[in-house]
Every structure is written in C-alpha cells, then in structure tokens.
Design a protein around this motif. Structure first.
Motif, PDB file in Angstrom:
ATOM      1  N   ARG A  52       0.793  -1.271  -0.106  1.00  0.00           N
ATOM      2  CA  ARG A  52       0.449  -0.242  -0.204  1.00  0.00           C
ATOM      3  C   ARG A  52       0.976   1.327   0.280  1.00  0.00           C
ATOM      4  O   ARG A  52       0.614   2.366   0.880  1.00  0.00           O
ATOM      5  CB  ARG A  52      -1.158  -0.384   1.384  1.00  0.00           C
ATOM      6  N   LEU A  53       1.630   1.498  -1.181  1.00  0.00           N
ATOM      7  CA  LEU A  53       2.154   2.017  -1.059  1.00  0.00           C
ATOM      8  C   LEU A  53       1.658   3.117  -2.144  1.00  0.00           C
ATOM      9  O   LEU A  53       1.981   2.362  -3.243  1.00  0.00           O
ATOM     10  CB  LEU A  53       4.147   1.904  -1.498  1.00  0.00           C
ATOM     11  N   PHE A  54       2.152   4.646  -2.137  1.00  0.00           N
ATOM     12  CA  PHE A  54       1.539   5.522  -3.073  1.00  0.00           C
ATOM     13  C   PHE A  54       2.817   6.191  -3.805  1.00  0.00           C
ATOM     14  O   PHE A  54       2.302   6.856  -5.080  1.00  0.00           O
ATOM     15  CB  PHE A  54       0.935   6.261  -2.777  1.00  0.00           C
ATOM     16  N   THR A  55       3.851   6.622  -2.789  1.00  0.00           N
ATOM     17  CA  THR A  55       5.148   7.272  -4.084  1.00  0.00           C
ATOM     18  C   THR A  55       5.917   6.524  -3.932  1.00  0.00           C
ATOM     19  O   THR A  55       6.322   5.776  -2.910  1.00  0.00           O
ATOM     20  CB  THR A  55       4.805   7.966  -3.241  1.00  0.00           C
ATOM     21  N   ILE A  56       6.832   6.751  -4.909  1.00  0.00           N
ATOM     22  CA  ILE A  56       8.296   6.468  -4.882  1.00  0.00           C
ATOM     23  C   ILE A  56       9.316   7.580  -5.392  1.00  0.00           C
ATOM     24  O   ILE A  56       8.540   8.522  -6.352  1.00  0.00           O
ATOM     25  CB  ILE A  56       8.384   5.107  -5.587  1.00  0.00           C
ATOM     26  N   LYS A  57      10.348   7.443  -4.577  1.00  0.00           N
ATOM     27  CA  LYS A  57      11.563   8.676  -5.266  1.00  0.00           C
ATOM     28  C   LYS A  57      12.558   7.975  -6.261  1.00  0.00           C
ATOM     29  O   LYS A  57      13.267   7.213  -5.777  1.00  0.00           O
ATOM     30  CB  LYS A  57      11.644   9.509  -3.936  1.00  0.00           C
ATOM     31  N   VAL A  58      14.085   9.174  -6.917  1.00  0.00           N
ATOM     32  CA  VAL A  58      14.435   8.765  -7.202  1.00  0.00           C
ATOM     33  C   VAL A  58      15.146   8.581  -5.568  1.00  0.00           C
ATOM     34  O   VAL A  58      16.463   7.101  -5.726  1.00  0.00           O
ATOM     35  CB  VAL A  58      15.032   9.825  -8.343  1.00  0.00           C
ATOM     36  N   GLU A  59      15.359   9.170  -4.913  1.00  0.00           N
ATOM     37  CA  GLU A  59      16.527   9.013  -3.700  1.00  0.00           C
ATOM     38  C   GLU A  59      15.675   8.053  -2.733  1.00  0.00           C
ATOM     39  O   GLU A  59      16.869   7.141  -1.988  1.00  0.00           O
ATOM     40  CB  GLU A  59      15.850  10.133  -2.640  1.00  0.00           C
ATOM     41  N   ASP A  60      15.202   6.935  -3.093  1.00  0.00           N
ATOM     42  CA  ASP A  60      14.857   5.842  -2.519  1.00  0.00           C
ATOM     43  C   ASP A  60      15.849   4.565  -3.428  1.00  0.00           C
ATOM     44  O   ASP A  60      16.026   4.012  -2.696  1.00  0.00           O
ATOM     45  CB  ASP A  60      13.121   5.246  -2.569  1.00  0.00           C
ATOM     46  N   ILE A 143     -12.704  10.222   4.553  1.00  0.00           N
ATOM     47  CA  ILE A 143     -12.564   9.608   3.885  1.00  0.00           C
ATOM     48  C   ILE A 143     -10.980   9.321   4.223  1.00  0.00           C
ATOM     49  O   ILE A 143     -10.921   7.175   3.668  1.00  0.00           O
ATOM     50  CB  ILE A 143     -12.949   9.731   2.409  1.00  0.00           C
ATOM     51  N   THR A 144     -10.519   9.396   4.198  1.00  0.00           N
ATOM     52  CA  THR A 144      -8.480   9.060   4.049  1.00  0.00           C
ATOM     53  C   THR A 144      -8.475   7.828   5.309  1.00  0.00           C
ATOM     54  O   THR A 144      -7.311   7.744   5.862  1.00  0.00           O
ATOM     55  CB  THR A 144      -7.237  10.118   3.437  1.00  0.00           C
ATOM     56  N   ASP A 145      -9.079   9.280   6.793  1.00  0.00           N
ATOM     57  CA  ASP A 145      -8.528   8.687   7.954  1.00  0.00           C
ATOM     58  C   ASP A 145      -9.829   7.930   8.842  1.00  0.00           C
ATOM     59  O   ASP A 145     -10.150   8.831   9.633  1.00  0.00           O
ATOM     60  CB  ASP A 145      -7.671   9.673   8.670  1.00  0.00           C
ATOM     61  N   PRO A 146     -10.260   6.982   7.695  1.00  0.00           N
ATOM     62  CA  PRO A 146     -11.962   7.001   9.014  1.00  0.00           C
ATOM     63  C   PRO A 146     -11.566   6.082  10.203  1.00  0.00           C
ATOM     64  O   PRO A 146     -10.309   5.374  10.130  1.00  0.00           O
ATOM     65  CB  PRO A 146     -12.241   5.997   7.942  1.00  0.00           C
ATOM     66  N   PRO A 147     -12.486   6.073  11.213  1.00  0.00           N
ATOM     67  CA  PRO A 147     -12.790   5.442  12.447  1.00  0.00           C
ATOM     68  C   PRO A 147     -11.838   4.226  12.079  1.00  0.00           C
ATOM     69  O   PRO A 147     -11.596   3.476  13.137  1.00  0.00           O
ATOM     70  CB  PRO A 147     -13.180   5.718  13.215  1.00  0.00           C
ATOM     71  N   ILE A 148     -12.069   3.463  11.004  1.00  0.00           N
ATOM     72  CA  ILE A 148     -12.192   1.921  11.007  1.00  0.00           C
ATOM     73  C   ILE A 148     -11.511   1.452   9.520  1.00  0.00           C
ATOM     74  O   ILE A 148     -11.644   2.385   8.338  1.00  0.00           O
ATOM     75  CB  ILE A 148     -13.426   1.138  11.017  1.00  0.00           C
ATOM     76  N   ALA A 149     -10.505   1.084   9.537  1.00  0.00           N
ATOM     77  CA  ALA A 149      -9.215   0.277   8.323  1.00  0.00           C
ATOM     78  C   ALA A 149     -10.099   0.249   6.930  1.00  0.00           C
ATOM     79  O   ALA A 149     -11.007  -0.576   7.269  1.00  0.00           O
ATOM     80  CB  ALA A 149      -8.323   0.126   8.880  1.00  0.00           C
ATOM     81  N   SER A 150      -9.971   0.639   5.819  1.00  0.00           N
ATOM     82  CA  SER A 150     -10.569   0.978   4.600  1.00  0.00           C
ATOM     83  C   SER A 150     -10.018   0.742   3.445  1.00  0.00           C
ATOM     84  O   SER A 150      -9.253   1.233   3.353  1.00  0.00           O
ATOM     85  CB  SER A 150     -11.891   2.076   4.765  1.00  0.00           C
ATOM     86  N   PRO A 151     -10.207   0.504   2.225  1.00  0.00           N
ATOM     87  CA  PRO A 151      -9.792   0.696   1.049  1.00  0.00           C
ATOM     88  C   PRO A 151      -8.926   1.758   0.697  1.00  0.00           C
ATOM     89  O   PRO A 151      -7.737   2.266   0.101  1.00  0.00           O
ATOM     90  CB  PRO A 151     -10.074   0.092   0.430  1.00  0.00           C
ATOM     91  N   LEU A 152      -9.364   2.584   1.998  1.00  0.00           N
ATOM     92  CA  LEU A 152      -8.516   4.417   0.815  1.00  0.00           C
ATOM     93  C   LEU A 152      -7.627   5.039   1.914  1.00  0.00           C
ATOM     94  O   LEU A 152      -7.612   5.903   2.045  1.00  0.00           O
ATOM     95  CB  LEU A 152     -10.201   5.281   1.017  1.00  0.00           C
ATOM     96  N   SER A 153      -8.161   3.981   3.376  1.00  0.00           N
ATOM     97  CA  SER A 153      -6.978   4.784   4.362  1.00  0.00           C
ATOM     98  C   SER A 153      -5.716   4.633   4.231  1.00  0.00           C
ATOM     99  O   SER A 153      -4.948   3.753   2.942  1.00  0.00           O
ATOM    100  CB  SER A 153      -7.314   3.383   5.193  1.00  0.00           C
ATOM    101  N   GLY A 154      -5.363   6.200   4.143  1.00  0.00           N
ATOM    102  CA  GLY A 154      -3.702   7.025   3.568  1.00  0.00           C
ATOM    103  C   GLY A 154      -3.964   7.332   2.178  1.00  0.00           C
ATOM    104  O   GLY A 154      -3.494   7.605   1.928  1.00  0.00           O
ATOM    105  N   LEU A 155      -5.118   7.345   1.660  1.00  0.00           N
ATOM    106  CA  LEU A 155      -4.787   7.803   0.054  1.00  0.00           C
ATOM    107  C   LEU A 155      -5.015   9.193  -0.027  1.00  0.00           C
ATOM    108  O   LEU A 155      -4.888   9.720   0.661  1.00  0.00           O
ATOM    109  CB  LEU A 155      -6.742   6.799  -0.923  1.00  0.00           C
TER     110      LEU A 155
END
Length: 193
Positions: A52-60, A143-155
C-alpha cells in the motif's frame, strides 16, 4: 548463482529476474532496455499494491532504510538500481499513465497508480455506499482516515481528488466548500454508464 525467487521480510515474492545482476543496470540495447523496464514497472506496481505504497522517489534508490529497499536493492548479489535508471523507469511509468509526477513540475517523485484513478473512483463510491454516507457531506479526512480501516485509508489527497473528479463527471459526487475546507457529497448511481 542460479536465478531464484525470494520472499522478502514483508512476505512479498520477488521474481527470479530480481536475482540477475543485469536487471539492476540500464541496458544499452533498446529491446533489452524495453523488456527490463517493463519488468521493473510491473514489479514496482505489484510491490506498491502489496505494501500500500503510493509514492516512489529517485532518492529511494540512493539511501538505504526506506520502504523500497527490498525491491530497489538485492544485497544477496550486491546490486541496486542507480538513480539515473530509476529516473528513466519512473518517466516510462508516467508516459504509460501508470504514475504521475507528484508534486507536478519535477521528475524525481511519482504518485503510483497501482490502481488507476478510475478504479479508485469506483472503490470510493462503493465504500461510501456501503457505509450509508450517500447524500451526506464528508471531509477528505473522513475518507482517507476513517475510524475503521478501509480500502481508502491513507489514500493521498491528489489521488482522492482525481477519483472525486471522475465521480463528478458522472454526477455521483460534488465538491462542497465547508468550514473545515473542502468536503464532498456523494450521490447514488443513476444506473447509466
């Protein structure tokens, strides 16, 4: 050394190509470069979905100890992807619409589409429907930080905005100005595609 698959500490199965030293080098032959780059793109997309990673950077690729170490490095064969090759791979992902530069107007960090914005739009609408929140205004935070984890958590918000824009074009969502900034109201599907 024979090529072999390897399971990482996060239970991700790396393909056997990951144990081939040339895989970590930007190939000079156009056909070889194309094949290897496509394998890298698929590996990055699968790993991003797995973690569930959304970003990648050249620095990685430059500094150890980040979320991408297991993929961008192979300590067993003493290899890592060089920043110049990762820059090329990310550019190819953007050109294939599998990523977008985030923030815009730079080429060292991308938002990864392991699920396309259109797919996120459907996940978002399905989730809102299943939680009984149609016709109510929700904040981006809800939406992105609901009290119960969802498929959108951290989006990431840029990806959420893209999904909302897609739903807005089909009259299934509307951005609303609220005291906390912005919110969105979701509407039932009309049955028309």
């Amino acid at each position: 050394m024979a090529l072999s698959t390897h399971t990482t500490t996060t239970d991700f199965l790396l393909p056997s190509i990951h144990s081939a030293p040339p895989f970590f080098t930007q190939q000079l032959h156009p056909a070889s470069l194309s094949i290897a780059t496509e394998q890298w793109i698929q590996l990055i997309l699968k790993y991003a979905r797995h973690r569930r990673l959304f970003t990648i950077k050249v620095e990685d690729s430059e500094a150890p100890g980040n979320n991408w170490d297991e993929v961008l490095r192979n300590e067993r064969i003493n290899r890592k992807v060089l920043p110049s090759y990762l820059t090329y791979i990310l550019a190819q992902m953007v050109s294939k619409k599998l990523a977008v530069y985030e923030p815009p107007k730079q080429d060292r960090s991308v938002l990864i589409y392991w699920r396309l914005p259109e797919e996120w739009a459907e996940v978002l609408h399905d989730w809102v429907s299943s939680t009984g929140n149609l016709n109510t205004i929700m904040t981006f935070y809800e939406i992105t930080d609901p009290p119960i984890a969802s498929p959108l958590s951290g989006l990431p918000i840029p990806l959420l905005r893209q999904a909302i824009a897609i739903l807005s074009r089909s009259n299934r969502a509307q951005i609303i100005a609220i005291a906390e900034g912005e919110g969105v109201r979701f509407f039932p599907s009309t049955g028309k595609a």
